[in-house]
Design a protein around this motif. Structure first.
Motif, PDB file in Angstrom:
ATOM      1  N   THR A   1      -2.125   5.107  -4.076  1.00 34.88           N
ATOM      2  CA  THR A   1      -3.145   6.249  -3.788  1.00 34.88           C
ATOM      3  C   THR A   1      -2.574   7.595  -3.792  1.00 34.88           C
ATOM      4  O   THR A   1      -1.664   7.782  -3.055  1.00 34.88           O
TER       5      THR A   1
ATOM      6  N   ARG B   1      -3.813  11.545  -3.857  1.00 33.77           N
ATOM      7  CA  ARG B   1      -4.941  12.639  -3.690  1.00 33.77           C
ATOM      8  C   ARG B   1      -4.193  13.898  -3.409  1.00 33.77           C
ATOM      9  O   ARG B   1      -3.439  14.151  -2.414  1.00 33.77           O
TER      10      ARG B   1
ATOM     11  N   SER C   1      -7.537  12.890  -7.815  1.00 38.03           N
ATOM     12  CA  SER C   1      -7.649  11.715  -7.225  1.00 38.03           C
ATOM     13  C   SER C   1      -7.073  10.565  -7.957  1.00 38.03           C
ATOM     14  O   SER C   1      -7.866  10.607  -8.989  1.00 38.03           O
TER      15      SER C   1
ATOM     16  N   ALA D   1      -6.358   6.474  -7.749  1.00 38.14           N
ATOM     17  CA  ALA D   1      -6.313   4.938  -6.829  1.00 38.14           C
ATOM     18  C   ALA D   1      -6.246   3.840  -7.794  1.00 38.14           C
ATOM     19  O   ALA D   1      -7.174   3.611  -8.725  1.00 38.14           O
TER      20      ALA D   1
ATOM     21  N   TYR E   1       0.906   5.712  -0.382  1.00 39.95           N
ATOM     22  CA  TYR E   1       0.018   6.755  -0.236  1.00 39.95           C
ATOM     23  C   TYR E   1       0.638   8.126  -0.401  1.00 39.95           C
ATOM     24  O   TYR E   1       1.890   8.013   0.138  1.00 39.95           O
TER      25      TYR E   1
ATOM     26  N   GLY F   1      -8.155   1.305 -12.133  1.00 41.15           N
ATOM     27  CA  GLY F   1      -8.414   2.320 -11.324  1.00 41.15           C
ATOM     28  C   GLY F   1      -9.409   3.123 -11.451  1.00 41.15           C
ATOM     29  O   GLY F   1      -9.932   2.963 -12.377  1.00 41.15           O
TER      30      GLY F   1
ATOM     31  N   ARG G   1       0.819  -1.202  -0.017  1.00 40.32           N
ATOM     32  CA  ARG G   1       0.021   0.012  -0.019  1.00 40.32           C
ATOM     33  C   ARG G   1       0.807   1.224   0.026  1.00 40.32           C
ATOM     34  O   ARG G   1       1.686   1.396   0.973  1.00 40.32           O
TER      35      ARG G   1
ATOM     36  N   GLN H   1      -1.476  -1.516  -4.055  1.00 38.20           N
ATOM     37  CA  GLN H   1      -2.379  -0.370  -4.033  1.00 38.20           C
ATOM     38  C   GLN H   1      -1.680   0.877  -4.060  1.00 38.20           C
ATOM     39  O   GLN H   1      -0.998   1.023  -3.114  1.00 38.20           O
TER      40      GLN H   1
END
Length: 483
Positions: A336, A338, A320, A322, A241, A303, A239, A334
């Protein structure tokens, strides 16, 4: 431009510029008023692929903060010390050895060229040997700067990704070594060009360093070794971010030269043809970390993304992203991104194995990875930490490059960098098009946002045109094409 945009990338509120504290950016900021000190420390080396006087000469192509920071790293790897308050990583850099000199500079913007030359001269004195006749302006300036080099020297390619492949191709053609910053390509066609140039460089025994600096982080290398040794078990999920307040762009003002306006500091990140867009610019390091952790490329990506209601952003970016990457063994990563004000911010990469979880890297690429005792990501649940880094990875990548040049060691990161970039493009395309994109489709694609980028001049029409409101076309899933 890059990890940092000091001193000139201020037209958008990039968090990497205003909040981060990478050693390279901090060095330039802290030493802005310090006179250069110390002569270059020459090292006697029996056989040097860098000219008879053992000096490796540099040509800087792209004179923003990223390029100037890379010059500082090169000077440090060459042995230059500004003063004892701001030693660039100290004695750990001695292995690269030998003098380094900046002999040519190129940029599209005259004011940036002059400002960067003045700043670098103040910092590094006689190691900056780029007089007016070797400071070049315009779209063809990269050729003139590279032409100032000799075999064994280094072309520093630190412009935006839309131009990287063209500049790399010319440097390899001229037979010089290369340091190229991320991103490396804006589109699959650019990736294909990077791959071809990398293969040509291999045949010529040229060295190519690529600015995915995390690969040179000793802390991350130690984490990778623990993962390979089975400390976390089989990796099932990664993950990553990166979420921050955002990068809005205002409308294109009519009456300006649209191409030159698009290439002013800050604007290229807002357009897909010039940089690949903000998502890849910000996330490519962590995407590369995902592929490194898995030691493989993804087989597919899909995505979702979009813009918040009422957004007045005039760029081509979404706010955004993802993405779910799938690997051949069925495991997932994953990713992400934003970029919206007043929301929760995060900047970290985690992984989960069959035995336990781990943090691979932290805020602003911090080398603070840890392995946890189980799946709970808590500070009181840490089982292992890597040794503290002695050399920051921005510096380490230059140490490795110059050492490879001076001792004729194999060093060509072009293919790995290009394929990591392709993986990022694949994820971006999945969001923008609303389709599942496979690795085979991405590898086969020759799509270019600007097929004639090598022929651009100041009189060329902009590759993408603003509408009557000054807004640029943003991706519409189900309609958009970029793969």
């Amino acid at each position: 431009m890059s990890h940092g945009q000091t001193p000139l990338e201020g037209t958008i509120s990039m968090r990497e510029t205003t909040k981060s504290s990478s050693p390279r950016r901090e060095f330039l900021k802290r030493t802005a008023g310090i006179a250069a000190a110390s002569a270059l420390a020459g090292v006697a080396i029996p056989h040097v692929h860098a000219g008879e006087d053992n000096t490796i000469r540099l040509a800087l192509i792209g004179c923003g903060g990223r390029g100037c920071g890379a010059v500082a790293n090169a000077m440090s790897a060459g042995g230059l010390v500004v003063d004892n308050r701001f030693r660039l990583e100290g004695e750990e850099n001695a292995a690269a050895g030998g003098p380094v000199k900046l002999v040519a500079m190129a940029d599209l913007i005259p004011a940036r060229l002059d400002q960067s030359h003045a700043t670098l001269t103040k910092l590094f004195g006689p190691a900056i040997d780029a007089p007016k006749e070797r400071r070049f302006e315009g779209f063809d300036a990269y050729r003139k700067a590279i032409d100032c080099l000799r075999p064994g020297d280094v072309a520093m390619l630190t412009t935006h990704a839309g131009f990287r492949a063209t500049h790399l191709e010319y440097a390899v053609e001229k037979g010089v070594n290369v340091f190229m910053e991320k991103d490396f390509a804006a589109d699959p066609g650019g990736v294909q060009q990077i791959l071809r140039a990398g293969e040509a460089a291999e045949k010529k025994n040229l060295k190519i360093a690529a600015g995915l600096m995390a690969r040179h982080s000793s802390a991350r290398q130690a984490m990778i070794q623990k993962i390979r040794d089975g400390a976390v078990g089989d990796v099932l999920l990664i993950r990553a971010y990166r979420m921050d307040p955002g990068y809005l762009m205002g409308p294109f003002p009519r009456g300006e030269n649209e191409l030159l306006w698009q290439l002013r500091p800050g604007h290229p990140y807002q357009l897909l043809w010039s940089s690949g867009g903000i998502f890849i610019e910000l996330m490519i390091h962590q995407i590369d970390e995902c592929f490194w952790i898995k030691d493989s490329w993804p087989v597919a990506a899909h995505g979702v993304g979009g813009r918040y209601a009422g957004s007045k952003d005039c760029s081509q970016n979404l706010d955004s992203y993802a993405i779910e990457y799938t690997f051949a063994d069925g495991t997932k990563a994953q990713v992400t991104g934003r970029y919206i004000p007043n929301c929760h911010n995060d900047f970290v990469t985690y992984l989960h194995g069959t035995k336990c979880a781990a943090r691979f890297s932290g805020n602003i690429h911090a080398p603070n990875g840890v392995i946890y005792k189980d799946q709970r990501i808590e500070n009181d649940n840490i089982a292992w930490k890597p040794p503290k880094e002695k050399v920051n990875p921005w510096q380490a990548e230059w140490n490795v490059l110059l050492d490879a040049i001076r001792h004729d060691r194999p060093h060509n990161e072009a293919r790995r960098a290009a394929l990591s970039n392709l993986g990022a493009i694949m994820g971006r395309a999945a969001v923008h098009t609303g389709q599942i994109v496979t690795w085979e489709e991405a590898m086969a694609s020759k799509f270019r946002f600007c097929p004639n980028v090598a022929a651009l001049t100041a009189d060329s029409p902009a590759p993408v045109q603003a509408n009557a409101e000054g807004r640029y076309p943003a991706p519409v899933p189900g309609v958009w094409k970029e793969i």
